[in-house]
Design a protein around this motif. Structure first.
Motif, PDB file in Angstrom:
ATOM      1  N   LYS A 119     -94.945  28.825   6.651  1.00  0.00           N
ATOM      2  CA  LYS A 119     -93.854  28.846   7.630  1.00  0.00           C
ATOM      3  C   LYS A 119     -92.574  28.249   7.017  1.00  0.00           C
ATOM      4  O   LYS A 119     -91.474  28.740   7.259  1.00  0.00           O
ATOM      5  CB  LYS A 119     -94.242  28.084   8.892  1.00  0.00           C
ATOM      6  CG  LYS A 119     -95.319  28.738   9.742  1.00  0.00           C
ATOM      7  CD  LYS A 119     -94.942  30.095  10.331  1.00  0.00           C
ATOM      8  CE  LYS A 119     -93.888  30.035  11.386  1.00  0.00           C
ATOM      9  NZ  LYS A 119     -93.706  31.355  12.074  1.00  0.00           N
ATOM     10  N   ASN A 149     -97.575  24.039  21.568  1.00  0.00           N
ATOM     11  CA  ASN A 149     -97.489  24.655  22.889  1.00  0.00           C
ATOM     12  C   ASN A 149     -98.839  24.629  23.587  1.00  0.00           C
ATOM     13  O   ASN A 149     -99.887  24.653  22.936  1.00  0.00           O
ATOM     14  CB  ASN A 149     -97.089  26.126  22.759  1.00  0.00           C
ATOM     15  CG  ASN A 149     -95.624  26.335  22.418  1.00  0.00           C
ATOM     16  OD1 ASN A 149     -95.031  27.305  22.861  1.00  0.00           O
ATOM     17  ND2 ASN A 149     -95.019  25.459  21.646  1.00  0.00           N
ATOM     18  N   TYR A 195    -100.776  26.834   6.116  1.00  0.00           N
ATOM     19  CA  TYR A 195    -100.012  27.399   7.245  1.00  0.00           C
ATOM     20  C   TYR A 195     -98.577  26.890   7.229  1.00  0.00           C
ATOM     21  O   TYR A 195     -97.621  27.676   7.244  1.00  0.00           O
ATOM     22  CB  TYR A 195    -100.687  27.053   8.584  1.00  0.00           C
ATOM     23  CG  TYR A 195     -99.775  27.252   9.779  1.00  0.00           C
ATOM     24  CD1 TYR A 195     -99.394  28.528  10.205  1.00  0.00           C
ATOM     25  CD2 TYR A 195     -99.257  26.149  10.489  1.00  0.00           C
ATOM     26  CE1 TYR A 195     -98.533  28.701  11.288  1.00  0.00           C
ATOM     27  CE2 TYR A 195     -98.405  26.320  11.571  1.00  0.00           C
ATOM     28  CZ  TYR A 195     -98.046  27.592  11.973  1.00  0.00           C
ATOM     29  OH  TYR A 195     -97.193  27.760  13.038  1.00  0.00           O
ATOM     30  N   ILE A 226     -97.644  32.808  22.395  1.00  0.00           N
ATOM     31  CA  ILE A 226     -96.250  32.526  22.754  1.00  0.00           C
ATOM     32  C   ILE A 226     -95.473  33.832  22.914  1.00  0.00           C
ATOM     33  O   ILE A 226     -94.683  33.996  23.844  1.00  0.00           O
ATOM     34  CB  ILE A 226     -95.580  31.630  21.686  1.00  0.00           C
ATOM     35  CG1 ILE A 226     -96.342  30.303  21.560  1.00  0.00           C
ATOM     36  CG2 ILE A 226     -94.122  31.358  22.041  1.00  0.00           C
ATOM     37  CD1 ILE A 226     -95.907  29.440  20.380  1.00  0.00           C
ATOM     38  N   ASP A 252     -97.800  46.767  11.337  1.00  0.00           N
ATOM     39  CA  ASP A 252     -98.073  45.605  10.495  1.00  0.00           C
ATOM     40  C   ASP A 252     -96.791  45.208   9.757  1.00  0.00           C
ATOM     41  O   ASP A 252     -96.239  46.019   8.993  1.00  0.00           O
ATOM     42  CB  ASP A 252     -99.166  46.019   9.486  1.00  0.00           C
ATOM     43  CG  ASP A 252     -99.647  44.867   8.636  1.00  0.00           C
ATOM     44  OD1 ASP A 252     -98.959  43.825   8.592  1.00  0.00           O
ATOM     45  OD2 ASP A 252    -100.710  45.022   8.005  1.00  0.00           O
ATOM     46  N   SER A 305    -101.352  31.904  12.721  1.00  0.00           N
ATOM     47  CA  SER A 305    -100.868  30.662  13.340  1.00  0.00           C
ATOM     48  C   SER A 305    -101.852  29.491  13.326  1.00  0.00           C
ATOM     49  O   SER A 305    -101.498  28.402  13.754  1.00  0.00           O
ATOM     50  CB  SER A 305    -100.482  30.951  14.794  1.00  0.00           C
ATOM     51  OG  SER A 305    -101.646  31.236  15.551  1.00  0.00           O
ATOM     52  N   ASP A 337     -96.618  44.616  17.232  1.00  0.00           N
ATOM     53  CA  ASP A 337     -97.744  43.722  16.942  1.00  0.00           C
ATOM     54  C   ASP A 337     -98.849  44.509  16.243  1.00  0.00           C
ATOM     55  O   ASP A 337     -99.115  45.661  16.571  1.00  0.00           O
ATOM     56  CB  ASP A 337     -98.273  43.136  18.263  1.00  0.00           C
ATOM     57  CG  ASP A 337     -99.079  41.869  18.043  1.00  0.00           C
ATOM     58  OD1 ASP A 337     -98.648  40.802  18.513  1.00  0.00           O
ATOM     59  OD2 ASP A 337    -100.156  41.938  17.416  1.00  0.00           O
TER      60      ASP A 337
HETATM   61  P1  NAD Z   1    -100.779  33.782  17.887  1.00  0.00           P
HETATM   62  O1  NAD Z   1    -101.715  33.636  16.741  1.00  0.00           O
HETATM   63  O2  NAD Z   1    -101.291  33.565  19.275  1.00  0.00           O
HETATM   64  O3  NAD Z   1    -100.113  35.226  17.869  1.00  0.00           O
HETATM   65  C1  NAD Z   1     -99.646  35.815  16.684  1.00  0.00           C
HETATM   66  C2  NAD Z   1     -99.378  37.295  16.980  1.00  0.00           C
HETATM   67  O4  NAD Z   1     -98.887  37.887  15.777  1.00  0.00           O
HETATM   68  C3  NAD Z   1    -100.642  38.073  17.375  1.00  0.00           C
HETATM   69  O5  NAD Z   1    -100.373  38.893  18.488  1.00  0.00           O
HETATM   70  C4  NAD Z   1    -100.961  38.892  16.139  1.00  0.00           C
HETATM   71  O6  NAD Z   1    -101.608  40.119  16.433  1.00  0.00           O
HETATM   72  C5  NAD Z   1     -99.562  39.127  15.567  1.00  0.00           C
HETATM   73  N1  NAD Z   1     -99.616  39.399  14.123  1.00  0.00           N
HETATM   74  C6  NAD Z   1    -100.269  38.685  13.172  1.00  0.00           C
HETATM   75  N2  NAD Z   1    -100.137  39.269  11.961  1.00  0.00           N
HETATM   76  C7  NAD Z   1     -99.334  40.355  12.153  1.00  0.00           C
HETATM   77  C8  NAD Z   1     -98.814  41.339  11.287  1.00  0.00           C
HETATM   78  N3  NAD Z   1     -99.098  41.347   9.978  1.00  0.00           N
HETATM   79  N4  NAD Z   1     -98.005  42.296  11.804  1.00  0.00           N
HETATM   80  C9  NAD Z   1     -97.709  42.305  13.127  1.00  0.00           C
HETATM   81  N5  NAD Z   1     -98.204  41.405  13.998  1.00  0.00           N
HETATM   82  C10 NAD Z   1     -98.998  40.437  13.518  1.00  0.00           C
HETATM   83  O7  NAD Z   1     -99.580  32.803  17.569  1.00  0.00           O
HETATM   84  P2  NAD Z   1     -98.723  31.874  18.549  1.00  0.00           P
HETATM   85  O8  NAD Z   1     -99.413  30.586  18.709  1.00  0.00           O
HETATM   86  O9  NAD Z   1     -98.320  32.669  19.730  1.00  0.00           O
HETATM   87  O10 NAD Z   1     -97.446  31.610  17.608  1.00  0.00           O
HETATM   88  C11 NAD Z   1     -96.366  32.543  17.588  1.00  0.00           C
HETATM   89  C12 NAD Z   1     -95.300  32.039  16.634  1.00  0.00           C
HETATM   90  O11 NAD Z   1     -94.839  30.761  17.053  1.00  0.00           O
HETATM   91  C13 NAD Z   1     -95.791  31.855  15.197  1.00  0.00           C
HETATM   92  O12 NAD Z   1     -94.763  32.251  14.326  1.00  0.00           O
HETATM   93  C14 NAD Z   1     -96.042  30.352  15.088  1.00  0.00           C
HETATM   94  O13 NAD Z   1     -95.874  29.924  13.756  1.00  0.00           O
HETATM   95  C15 NAD Z   1     -94.975  29.817  16.002  1.00  0.00           C
HETATM   96  N6  NAD Z   1     -95.291  28.507  16.632  1.00  0.00           N
HETATM   97  C16 NAD Z   1     -96.463  28.328  17.323  1.00  0.00           C
HETATM   98  C17 NAD Z   1     -96.685  27.120  17.987  1.00  0.00           C
HETATM   99  C18 NAD Z   1     -97.941  26.876  18.801  1.00  0.00           C
HETATM  100  O14 NAD Z   1     -98.146  25.762  19.295  1.00  0.00           O
HETATM  101  N7  NAD Z   1     -98.826  27.867  18.984  1.00  0.00           N
HETATM  102  C19 NAD Z   1     -95.730  26.098  17.926  1.00  0.00           C
HETATM  103  C20 NAD Z   1     -94.555  26.323  17.187  1.00  0.00           C
HETATM  104  C21 NAD Z   1     -94.337  27.542  16.569  1.00  0.00           C
END
Ligand code: NAD
Ligand code: DAU
Length: 350
Positions: free
Chosen positions: A160, A186, A156, A13, A60, A86, A34
């Motif tokens: 959150k 998503n 998880y 996302i 981080d 996630s 990131d």
């Molecule tokens: P993802 O797992 O695809 O991406 C997470 C990103 O965070 C990655 O690029 C990772 O490298 C980075 N990351 C992880 N730990 C880190 C750290 N310690 N320091 C810096 N960067 C770090 O996740 P996503 O599916 O894109 O979700 C993004 C956000 O949206 C999350 O907060 C998730 O809870 C929320 N969300 C996701 C969905 C979904 O359907 N995927 C729906 C609602 C909300």
């Protein structure tokens, strides 16, 4: 608020949010922070990485010293926080990573915001991107609204929920300007193939079994990721401080029905006889504590800020399949692990 740090911008996302802000607001300075965990892939942003208003910083969020230093040197106007662990299945096998990144990481960012924005909280914004999973699970009827009590079930969603509470606590206690959005599932391009839809596309394409947990009766409410990024843009710019918005597609699907639809799209795209891909469906052991149903009521967002989803699911799923079939290199590099070399080759050695 022109200088924005977007955390987690190399993920699924986050990359869509970064793309939207970089291309829609050329006068903004967008910093993508990131860590590049297994889920972070800078190739997701290949198309915009040369833009003058975009920069990547590897770091981080669990490292408080690093975050403090970043705030001191960059002096951002706002944060849009997406970085997280996630995946629900991973949280069941390794909960502590979720506590560290999702809870401690978020509090580190809040602490830096509190310290560096003190005296001018009204000129800054902390936007926390969260999930509908904080509300727990629904039965056959009803929908989650912004008033629904928190009742998370997986490690998880518990992490959150905890981070949401901390964000609100920093608003209530210190007066930080915050907004939170809680979104449903998503789907779309650049989705890591551990999650249901990209995993199924990948497996169907390669004639591998498609694992369906339990009886496939669980229901998820699917939203096109580009519509989520647009909602974040609208909320970031227009929501009042302290507000929460639910984001969802009004688009509930039982997992098994979704997979059947996907199989039939794949049959057509791959020139297979109708019903061929569905033979790959394999019922497997259920996820522990598997939430039965999620459904988002996004009336508040439509009413207050005029946002609505733009795409019908059938059309979106078709577009998504087309993207994965046209970008086999992306999927191959992710499944082989080669994507992790992109940062080294494009950013470090250059
Ligand atoms: P993802 O797992 O695809 O991406 C997470 C990103 O965070 C990655 O690029 C990772 O490298 C980075 N990351 C992880 N730990 C880190 C750290 N310690 N320091 C810096 N960067 C770090 O996740 P996503 O599916 O894109 O979700 C993004 C956000 O949206 C999350 O907060 C998730 O809870 C929320 N969300 C996701 C969905 C979904 O359907 N995927 C729906 C609602 C909300
Ligand atoms: O609701 C929002 C959440 O959606 C986000 O907060 C999470 O970050 C995101 O990962 C997603 O969580 P889910 O657990 O709903 O997504 P996942 O793709 O893992 O699973 C979707 C549904 O499909 C769920 O009911 C479990 C099931 N499933 C999943 C996988 C990976 C299967 O049946 N087989 C599978 O192989």
């Amino acid at each position: 608020m022109n200088k924005i740090i977007i955390t987690g911008g190399a993920g699924f996302i986050g990359s869509h949010v970064v793309r939207r802000f970089v291309t829609t607001y050329p006068d903004y300075e967008i910093i993508n922070l990131d860590k590049l965990t297994y889920a972070g892939n800078l190739a997701n942003l290949q198309d915009i990485e040369a833009r003058p208003n975009y920069r990547f910083v590897k770091g981080d969020i669990t490292d408080a010293g690093f975050i403090d230093n970043l705030f001191a040197t960059e002096q951002p106007d706002a944060i849009i926080h997406l970085a997280a662990e996630s995946h629900v299945d991973r949280s069941i096998s390794n909960p502590i990573e979720f506590v560290l990144t999702n809870v401690v990481g978020t509090v580190n960012l809040l602490n830096a915001a509190r310290k560096y924005w003190e005296g001018a909280y009204d000129k800054h914004r902390f936007y926390h991107v969260s999930t509908d999973e904080v509300y727990g699970a629904l039965g056959d009827t009803g929908m989650f609204t912004e008033e629904t009590s928190y009742d998370p079930h997986s490690p998880y969603s518990a992490s959150k929920a905890s981070s949401d509470h901390f964000v609100r606590a920093y608003h209530d206690t210190y007066g930080l300007d915050i907004v939170i959005s809680n979104c449903s599932n998503n789907y779309g391009s650049h989705h890591f193939p551990e999650k249901l839809i990209p995993l199924a596309i990948h497996n169907i394409k390669n004639n591998k079994s498609v694992p369906v947990y339990g009886k496939g009766e669980n229901v998820r409410d699917w939203l096109w990721v580009v519509d989520h990024a647009r909602a974040i843009d609208v909320i970031f710019h227009q929501a009042a401080s302290g507000q929460t918005y639910n984001i969802g597609g009004h688009n509930e699907w039982k997992n098994i029905d979704l997979i059947q639809l996907l199989c039939s799209i794949m049959d057509r795209k791959l020139g297979r006889p109708e019903g061929e891909s569905a033979k790959l469906i394999t019922y497997v052991k259920d996820r522990a504590g598997h939430d039965l149903r999620y459904a988002i009521d996004a009336t508040k967002l439509k009413h207050d800020l005029g946002w609505e989803p733009s795409l019908q699911f059938e059309e979106g799923l078709e577009k998504t399949v087309d993207w994965y079939l046209a970008n086999e290199d992306w999927l191959a590099s992710v499944t082989s692990g080669n994507y992790q070399q992109y940062y080294e080759e494009q950013y470090v050695k250059r």
